[in-house]
Scaffold this motif. Structure first.
Motif, PDB file in Angstrom:
ATOM      1  N   VAL A   1     -23.448 -26.536   7.846  1.00  0.00           N
ATOM      2  CA  VAL A   1     -22.464 -27.263   7.052  1.00  0.00           C
ATOM      3  C   VAL A   1     -21.502 -26.250   6.932  1.00  0.00           C
ATOM      4  O   VAL A   1     -21.533 -24.794   6.808  1.00  0.00           O
ATOM      5  N   GLY A   2     -20.303 -26.594   7.494  1.00  0.00           N
ATOM      6  CA  GLY A   2     -18.853 -25.692   7.500  1.00  0.00           C
ATOM      7  C   GLY A   2     -18.179 -26.137   6.332  1.00  0.00           C
ATOM      8  O   GLY A   2     -17.925 -27.354   6.198  1.00  0.00           O
TER       9      GLY A   2
ATOM     10  N   ARG B   1     -22.215 -30.882   9.483  1.00  0.00           N
ATOM     11  CA  ARG B   1     -21.311 -31.658   8.073  1.00  0.00           C
ATOM     12  C   ARG B   1     -20.000 -30.628   8.118  1.00  0.00           C
ATOM     13  O   ARG B   1     -20.424 -29.412   7.787  1.00  0.00           O
ATOM     14  N   LEU B   2     -18.757 -31.095   8.192  1.00  0.00           N
ATOM     15  CA  LEU B   2     -17.697 -30.204   7.742  1.00  0.00           C
ATOM     16  C   LEU B   2     -17.301 -30.726   6.373  1.00  0.00           C
ATOM     17  O   LEU B   2     -17.219 -31.855   6.092  1.00  0.00           O
ATOM     18  N   ILE B   3     -17.156 -29.891   5.283  1.00  0.00           N
ATOM     19  CA  ILE B   3     -16.829 -30.303   3.985  1.00  0.00           C
ATOM     20  C   ILE B   3     -15.673 -29.334   3.530  1.00  0.00           C
ATOM     21  O   ILE B   3     -15.354 -28.207   3.952  1.00  0.00           O
ATOM     22  N   HIS B   4     -15.063 -30.025   2.588  1.00  0.00           N
ATOM     23  CA  HIS B   4     -13.898 -29.446   1.973  1.00  0.00           C
ATOM     24  C   HIS B   4     -14.064 -28.814   0.658  1.00  0.00           C
ATOM     25  O   HIS B   4     -14.740 -29.514  -0.154  1.00  0.00           O
ATOM     26  N   GLY B   5     -13.617 -27.632   0.637  1.00  0.00           N
ATOM     27  CA  GLY B   5     -13.741 -26.981  -0.763  1.00  0.00           C
ATOM     28  C   GLY B   5     -13.271 -25.609  -0.894  1.00  0.00           C
ATOM     29  O   GLY B   5     -13.039 -24.969   0.329  1.00  0.00           O
TER      30      GLY B   5
ATOM     31  N   ASP C   1     -19.885 -24.608  -6.568  1.00  0.00           N
ATOM     32  CA  ASP C   1     -20.058 -26.024  -5.689  1.00  0.00           C
ATOM     33  C   ASP C   1     -21.507 -26.212  -5.463  1.00  0.00           C
ATOM     34  O   ASP C   1     -22.114 -25.509  -4.830  1.00  0.00           O
ATOM     35  N   LYS C   2     -22.002 -27.223  -6.075  1.00  0.00           N
ATOM     36  CA  LYS C   2     -23.463 -27.428  -5.931  1.00  0.00           C
ATOM     37  C   LYS C   2     -23.933 -27.711  -4.489  1.00  0.00           C
ATOM     38  O   LYS C   2     -25.025 -27.794  -3.962  1.00  0.00           O
ATOM     39  N   ARG C   3     -22.891 -28.189  -3.434  1.00  0.00           N
ATOM     40  CA  ARG C   3     -23.113 -28.589  -2.030  1.00  0.00           C
ATOM     41  C   ARG C   3     -23.699 -27.281  -1.561  1.00  0.00           C
ATOM     42  O   ARG C   3     -23.967 -27.406  -0.252  1.00  0.00           O
ATOM     43  N   LEU C   4     -23.496 -26.198  -2.113  1.00  0.00           N
ATOM     44  CA  LEU C   4     -23.599 -24.955  -1.098  1.00  0.00           C
ATOM     45  C   LEU C   4     -25.172 -24.350  -1.567  1.00  0.00           C
ATOM     46  O   LEU C   4     -25.374 -23.459  -1.054  1.00  0.00           O
ATOM     47  N   GLU C   5     -25.816 -24.994  -2.396  1.00  0.00           N
ATOM     48  CA  GLU C   5     -27.018 -24.700  -2.995  1.00  0.00           C
ATOM     49  C   GLU C   5     -28.075 -24.944  -1.924  1.00  0.00           C
ATOM     50  O   GLU C   5     -28.038 -26.077  -1.227  1.00  0.00           O
TER      51      GLU C   5
ATOM     52  N   PHE D   1     -24.793 -18.345  -7.397  1.00  0.00           N
ATOM     53  CA  PHE D   1     -24.919 -19.956  -7.481  1.00  0.00           C
ATOM     54  C   PHE D   1     -25.600 -20.280  -6.308  1.00  0.00           C
ATOM     55  O   PHE D   1     -26.467 -20.836  -6.162  1.00  0.00           O
ATOM     56  N   ALA D   2     -24.784 -20.106  -4.881  1.00  0.00           N
ATOM     57  CA  ALA D   2     -25.343 -20.516  -3.603  1.00  0.00           C
ATOM     58  C   ALA D   2     -26.503 -19.859  -3.300  1.00  0.00           C
ATOM     59  O   ALA D   2     -27.643 -20.344  -2.818  1.00  0.00           O
TER      60      ALA D   2
END
Ligand code: SAH
Length: 474
Positions: A314-315, A344-348, A354-358, A387-388
């Motif tokens: 994930v980038g 997956r490339l995500i914006h943040g 950011d929960k997506r990084l866990e 968190f991550a």
């Protein structure tokens, strides 16, 4: 619901040209959710008024539904057919499309002219009342009149409802007025009738061009327009910040190992060496699910994809432009699905939790910290280490001591204009040791690139392992 547009510009009948609708005709238009009618209750040389009447067909709406529109059922019995909502925005775009875009084939100069205009909407539901109406319209230079209706005329004791008749007046182009209405009507109503997705974001940015980024209520307008979808909302704000100019761009848009920094570092093939060192550390950790934080144009991701060990990649980057460049570089839409599904490339942004990084095994943060404003470093530390908290973190940053060896780099200057700081080896190690201690990691340091006897290597790398994690150590 009724939208009334009036001008006192002389000759006022020019409104017919601007709207591409003849003042003497009564015209009807079929829309997917009902019918729209355009007619002119008054049409003189001194004053001309056009009405757009929208007749929403609730039964047709329900009948023609597909899965995405399913939730319309719930609206079947509510106020939708009678109040100005996003249906009216869609009708404006479809019935007055050329006027909205400022096009007027026969009279282009007319479309570009600021003329005295009034718009009246009956009725507009406004969550936030007259105060919010004023906070939105007045900074745009409109004079505003608002009449609020009681919830039920027979029972005045029920108090006032959210419904208003609103009139706004300004000398402006018709296309600006329509763009304001297009964006703002659903914002007041604060509900949308159709699916909010990425194309909504594009519409908002298109129709908000030139005014939204400077509006004092920008945040609230964007949040409501995008129906409180946090990811779209953040993306929109990031893009509006870019529109304001580089001074305020917190996203390091000019950043990336693509520009000035690359020219400076090319003779050393430093970028390749850095990627090689990071890849080696990630491989050695045994990680399968990896994050590339501040991935830029995805050069590390391209390497990761070549190695099957990395099953999920994930980038993330704060810059949409970089993510688009990454998408192109990886040719994701042309890869076979088994490959493409690994990435997956995500914006943040790395300064927001950011929960997506866990839940990942490892994170790479390559040449990114030095782009963060020092006051935001502590937020970044918590986002990543608290968190991550992946078991392995591989982080690189320039070694400032090495800069004197670059003849083309003026003394005291950083390697890239977007760098907020560059650390000496001691400074980096102090920071990394303190962070490791605070969040329960251990850290090792490795030089990257040709090492100078006293000044060290051009890039410094810290490899963090979370205490008690089972990551292999190289
Ligand atoms: N890792 C890449 C890019 C490094 S350039 C490489 O090695 O090629 C720094 C990158 O960090 C830029 O793409 C920039 O957009 C991104 N960045 C800067 N601030 C950020 C933040 N707060 N959150 C996420 N990414 C950020």
């Amino acid at each position: 619901m009724l939208l009334t547009l009036t001008t006192t510009y002389r000759p006022a009948l020019d409104l017919g040209y601007l709207l591409h609708k003849h003042p003497e005709r009564f015209q009807g238009f079929d829309l997917s959710f009902g019918k729209a009618y355009v007619f002119y209750p008054e049409a003189h040389a001194e004053r001309c008024t056009a009405c757009l009447l929208l007749d929403v067909d609730p039964i047709g709406m329900v009948r023609g539904q597909n899965a995405e529109q399913n939730f319309l059922l719930a609206q079947y019995v509510n106020d939708r057919p009678y109040v100005a909502s996003s249906f009216l925005s869609v009708a404006i775009a479809q019935v007055f499309g050329s006027a909205l875009q400022g096009r007027c084939k026969d009279r282009p100069e007319l479309a570009a002219a600021a003329i005295p205009l009034s718009a009246r909407i009956d009725v507009l539901p406004v969550r936030g009342g007259e105060t919010f109406l004023r906070r939105v319209f007045e900074p745009l230079g409109y004079e505003l009149e608002a009449i609020r209706y009681p919830l039920d005329e027979k029972f005045p004791e029920w108090g006032e409802g959210p419904y208003f008749s609103v009139a706004i007046h300004k000398t402006t182009t018709l296309s600006d007025l329509l763009a304001h209405l297009y964006v703002l009507i659903p914002v007041f109503d604060n509900r949308k009738h159709y699916f909010v997705g990425e194309d909504e974001l594009q519409k908002l940015l298109d129709k908000g061009a030139g005014w939204l980024s400077r509006h004092p209520e920008k945040d609230e307008i964007v949040r409501r327009y995008l129906c409180f979808k946090p990811s779209l909302y953040r993306m929109a704000l990031a893009r509006l910040v870019q529109e304001e100019g580089p001074a305020e761009a917190e996203d390091g848009e000019q950043a990336g190992i693509d520009g000035a920094e690359q020219v400076l570092e090319t003779p050393l093939r430093l970028n390749e060496q850095r990627l090689g060192a990071v890849m080696a550390a990630l491989r050695a950790s045994g990680a399968e699910r990896v994050l590339d934080l501040g991935c830029g144009a995805a050069s590390l991701i391209r390497e990761l994809l070549k190695d099957k060990q990395f099953r999920e990649i994930v980038g993330m980057d704060v810059s949409i432009r970089s993510l688009e460049a990454g998408q192109r570089r990886l040719k994701l839409n042309r890869l076979p699905p088994a490959q493409a599904n690994r990435v997956r490339l995500i914006h943040g942004s790395l300064v927001y939790r950011d929960k997506r990084l866990e839940g990942f095994d490892a994170a790479a943060v390559v040449e990114v910290v030095e782009h963060l404003d020092p006051p935001r470093l502590s937020a970044f530390e918590r986002v990543l280490f608290e968190f991550a908290k992946p078991p392995t973190i591989v982080l690189t940053t320039p070694n400032r001591e090495y800069n004197v060896l670059w003849e083309t780099l003026p003394a005291g200057q950083f390697r890239h204009p977007d760098h907020r700081f560059e650390w000496t080896r001691q400074e980096f190690q102090n920071w990394a040791q303190a962070v490791a201690k605070r969040f329960g990691y251990t850290v090792r340091f490795l030089p990257v690139g040709p090492e100078h006897e006293t000044l060290g290597a051009p890039t410094q790398m810290g490899v963090f392992h979370r205490d008690g994690s089972s990551a292999l150590s190289s």
